[in-house]
Scaffold this motif. Sequence first.
Motif, PDB file in Angstrom:
ATOM      1  N   LEU A  88      -6.189  -0.693  -2.462  1.00 27.89           N
ATOM      2  CA  LEU A  88      -5.535   0.604  -2.676  1.00 27.89           C
ATOM      3  C   LEU A  88      -5.384   0.898  -4.164  1.00 27.89           C
ATOM      4  CD1 LEU A  88      -2.696   0.823  -0.011  1.00 27.89           C
ATOM      5  CD2 LEU A  88      -4.590   2.407  -0.307  1.00 27.89           C
ATOM      6  N   ASP A  89      -5.007  -0.110  -4.936  1.00 30.84           N
ATOM      7  CA  ASP A  89      -4.862   0.088  -6.382  1.00 30.84           C
ATOM      8  C   ASP A  89      -6.185   0.525  -7.007  1.00 30.84           C
ATOM      9  OD1 ASP A  89      -2.197  -0.576  -6.276  1.00 30.84           O
ATOM     10  OD2 ASP A  89      -2.455  -2.573  -7.163  1.00 30.84           O
ATOM     11  N   ASN A  90      -7.284   0.016  -6.488  1.00 32.39           N
ATOM     12  CA  ASN A  90      -8.597   0.383  -7.008  1.00 32.39           C
ATOM     13  C   ASN A  90      -9.127   1.677  -6.407  1.00 32.39           C
ATOM     14  OD1 ASN A  90      -9.620  -1.839  -8.845  1.00 32.39           O
ATOM     15  ND2 ASN A  90      -8.809  -2.985  -7.117  1.00 32.39           N
ATOM     16  N   TYR A  91      -8.674   2.007  -5.223  1.00 32.52           N
ATOM     17  CA  TYR A  91      -9.146   3.202  -4.526  1.00 32.52           C
ATOM     18  C   TYR A  91      -8.461   4.463  -5.047  1.00 32.52           C
ATOM     19  CZ  TYR A  91     -10.100   6.308  -0.551  1.00 32.52           C
ATOM     20  OH  TYR A  91     -10.485   7.360   0.240  1.00 32.52           O
ATOM     21  N   ASP A  92      -7.130   4.437  -5.043  1.00 36.55           N
ATOM     22  CA  ASP A  92      -6.357   5.607  -5.475  1.00 36.55           C
ATOM     23  C   ASP A  92      -4.933   5.159  -5.775  1.00 36.55           C
ATOM     24  OD1 ASP A  92      -5.017   8.008  -5.832  1.00 36.55           O
ATOM     25  OD2 ASP A  92      -5.682   8.898  -3.968  1.00 36.55           O
ATOM     26  N   ILE A  93      -4.573   5.130  -7.034  1.00 35.04           N
ATOM     27  CA  ILE A  93      -3.260   4.628  -7.441  1.00 35.04           C
ATOM     28  C   ILE A  93      -2.129   5.490  -6.886  1.00 35.04           C
ATOM     29  CG2 ILE A  93      -3.061   5.784  -9.675  1.00 35.04           C
ATOM     30  CD1 ILE A  93      -2.177   2.117  -8.926  1.00 35.04           C
ATOM     31  N   GLN A  94      -2.380   6.786  -6.705  1.00 36.47           N
ATOM     32  CA  GLN A  94      -1.336   7.643  -6.120  1.00 36.47           C
ATOM     33  C   GLN A  94      -1.111   7.280  -4.653  1.00 36.47           C
ATOM     34  OE1 GLN A  94      -2.650  11.655  -6.882  1.00 36.47           O
ATOM     35  NE2 GLN A  94      -1.541  11.748  -8.814  1.00 36.47           N
ATOM     36  N   LEU A  95      -2.187   7.034  -3.939  1.00 35.89           N
ATOM     37  CA  LEU A  95      -2.065   6.621  -2.543  1.00 35.89           C
ATOM     38  C   LEU A  95      -1.374   5.265  -2.467  1.00 35.89           C
ATOM     39  CD1 LEU A  95      -2.693   7.160   0.441  1.00 35.89           C
ATOM     40  CD2 LEU A  95      -4.931   6.103   0.076  1.00 35.89           C
ATOM     41  N   SER A  96      -1.715   4.374  -3.376  1.00 35.96           N
ATOM     42  CA  SER A  96      -1.091   3.056  -3.414  1.00 35.96           C
ATOM     43  C   SER A  96       0.410   3.155  -3.673  1.00 35.96           C
ATOM     44  CB  SER A  96      -1.752   2.210  -4.502  1.00 35.96           C
ATOM     45  OG  SER A  96      -1.200   0.922  -4.536  1.00 35.96           O
ATOM     46  N   SER A  97       0.818   4.184  -4.391  1.00 35.95           N
ATOM     47  CA  SER A  97       2.240   4.372  -4.726  1.00 35.95           C
ATOM     48  C   SER A  97       3.015   5.111  -3.645  1.00 35.95           C
ATOM     49  CB  SER A  97       2.357   5.148  -6.039  1.00 35.95           C
ATOM     50  OG  SER A  97       1.737   4.443  -7.071  1.00 35.95           O
ATOM     51  N   HIS A  98       2.341   5.555  -2.600  1.00 37.19           N
ATOM     52  CA  HIS A  98       3.009   6.302  -1.527  1.00 37.19           C
ATOM     53  C   HIS A  98       4.076   5.424  -0.875  1.00 37.19           C
ATOM     54  CE1 HIS A  98       3.592   8.479   2.228  1.00 37.19           C
ATOM     55  NE2 HIS A  98       3.048   9.523   1.624  1.00 37.19           N
ATOM     56  N   ALA A  99       5.129   6.036  -0.389  1.00 33.86           N
ATOM     57  CA  ALA A  99       6.253   5.310   0.202  1.00 33.86           C
ATOM     58  C   ALA A  99       5.811   4.390   1.340  1.00 33.86           C
ATOM     59  CB  ALA A  99       7.309   6.298   0.700  1.00 33.86           C
ATOM     60  N   TYR A 100       4.881   4.834   2.173  1.00 32.67           N
ATOM     61  CA  TYR A 100       4.406   3.984   3.267  1.00 32.67           C
ATOM     62  C   TYR A 100       3.755   2.710   2.737  1.00 32.67           C
ATOM     63  CZ  TYR A 100       5.092   7.152   7.231  1.00 32.67           C
ATOM     64  OH  TYR A 100       5.627   7.914   8.219  1.00 32.67           O
ATOM     65  N   CYS A 101       3.110   2.778   1.605  1.00 32.33           N
ATOM     66  CA  CYS A 101       2.342   1.652   1.077  1.00 32.33           C
ATOM     67  C   CYS A 101       3.193   0.665   0.289  1.00 32.33           C
ATOM     68  CB  CYS A 101       1.191   2.171   0.214  1.00 32.33           C
ATOM     69  SG  CYS A 101       0.036   3.194   1.150  1.00 32.33           S
ATOM     70  N   GLN A 102       4.455   0.959   0.084  1.00 34.57           N
ATOM     71  CA  GLN A 102       5.310   0.065  -0.696  1.00 34.57           C
ATOM     72  C   GLN A 102       5.450  -1.300  -0.052  1.00 34.57           C
ATOM     73  OE1 GLN A 102       6.308   0.580  -3.898  1.00 34.57           O
ATOM     74  NE2 GLN A 102       4.865   2.248  -3.501  1.00 34.57           N
ATOM     75  N   VAL A 103       5.344  -1.388   1.263  1.00 31.73           N
ATOM     76  CA  VAL A 103       5.437  -2.686   1.931  1.00 31.73           C
ATOM     77  C   VAL A 103       4.319  -3.618   1.469  1.00 31.73           C
ATOM     78  CG1 VAL A 103       4.114  -1.995   3.994  1.00 31.73           C
ATOM     79  CG2 VAL A 103       5.804  -3.846   4.147  1.00 31.73           C
ATOM     80  N   PHE A 104       3.152  -3.075   1.188  1.00 36.27           N
ATOM     81  CA  PHE A 104       2.053  -3.904   0.700  1.00 36.27           C
ATOM     82  C   PHE A 104       2.375  -4.456  -0.687  1.00 36.27           C
ATOM     83  CE2 PHE A 104      -0.396  -0.763   3.421  1.00 36.27           C
ATOM     84  CZ  PHE A 104      -0.426  -1.598   4.525  1.00 36.27           C
ATOM     85  N   HIS A 105       3.008  -3.636  -1.520  1.00 37.85           N
ATOM     86  CA  HIS A 105       3.422  -4.093  -2.854  1.00 37.85           C
ATOM     87  C   HIS A 105       4.512  -5.157  -2.731  1.00 37.85           C
ATOM     88  CE1 HIS A 105       1.236  -1.147  -5.351  1.00 37.85           C
ATOM     89  NE2 HIS A 105       1.337  -0.386  -4.273  1.00 37.85           N
ATOM     90  N   THR A 106       5.440  -4.944  -1.812  1.00 40.65           N
ATOM     91  CA  THR A 106       6.529  -5.896  -1.610  1.00 40.65           C
ATOM     92  C   THR A 106       5.980  -7.262  -1.216  1.00 40.65           C
ATOM     93  OG1 THR A 106       8.026  -4.122  -0.952  1.00 40.65           O
ATOM     94  CG2 THR A 106       8.616  -6.366  -0.262  1.00 40.65           C
TER      95      THR A 106
END
Length: 155
Positions: free
Chosen positions: A77-95
């Motif tokens: 996601l970080d390589n695909y689209d940083i805005q998408l990676s930062s979406h609230a739904y995607c925060q679990v992946f960062h966590t």
Amino acid sequence: MNALSIAVLLVGLLAVLVLGGYALHLWRRVWAQQRAFAAAESERQQRLGADLRILAGSLLDEQLPLIEGAIRIKVLLDNYDIQLSSHAYCQVFHTLFDATSGIPTHAGWKALTAVEKRQHEKHFSELELQHKAAARKAARWLLDEGLQQPLAHAC
């Protein structure tokens, strides 16, 4: 106007035309490189999007361990689209990525003692219990909505 002036003028005009033609040649090369770069970037984005769909689907089908899937999805996601990676739904992946970032991989994992491995595996189980529902929800959202939107408007 004498013949020498006309000759100098013609030589100057010829030099301008030759240099202008060369400049046009160079600009055409630049434009071709820009088109090639755009095509390569588009292909890269399509490949990353397809990989993300596979990973999200595999995570939902439980063909991929939750922690491993979350880490892989976050990195893509970080390589695909940083805005998408930062979406609230995607925060679990960062966590999950952040919670496991200090754990050794590959040869480092093999070098751990059995006790250390069990401690990390216990930590993995705790993380999975805590974040499984959110990770599955995020993977479903990616498949249904997140990866369906144009990149510029993903969030």
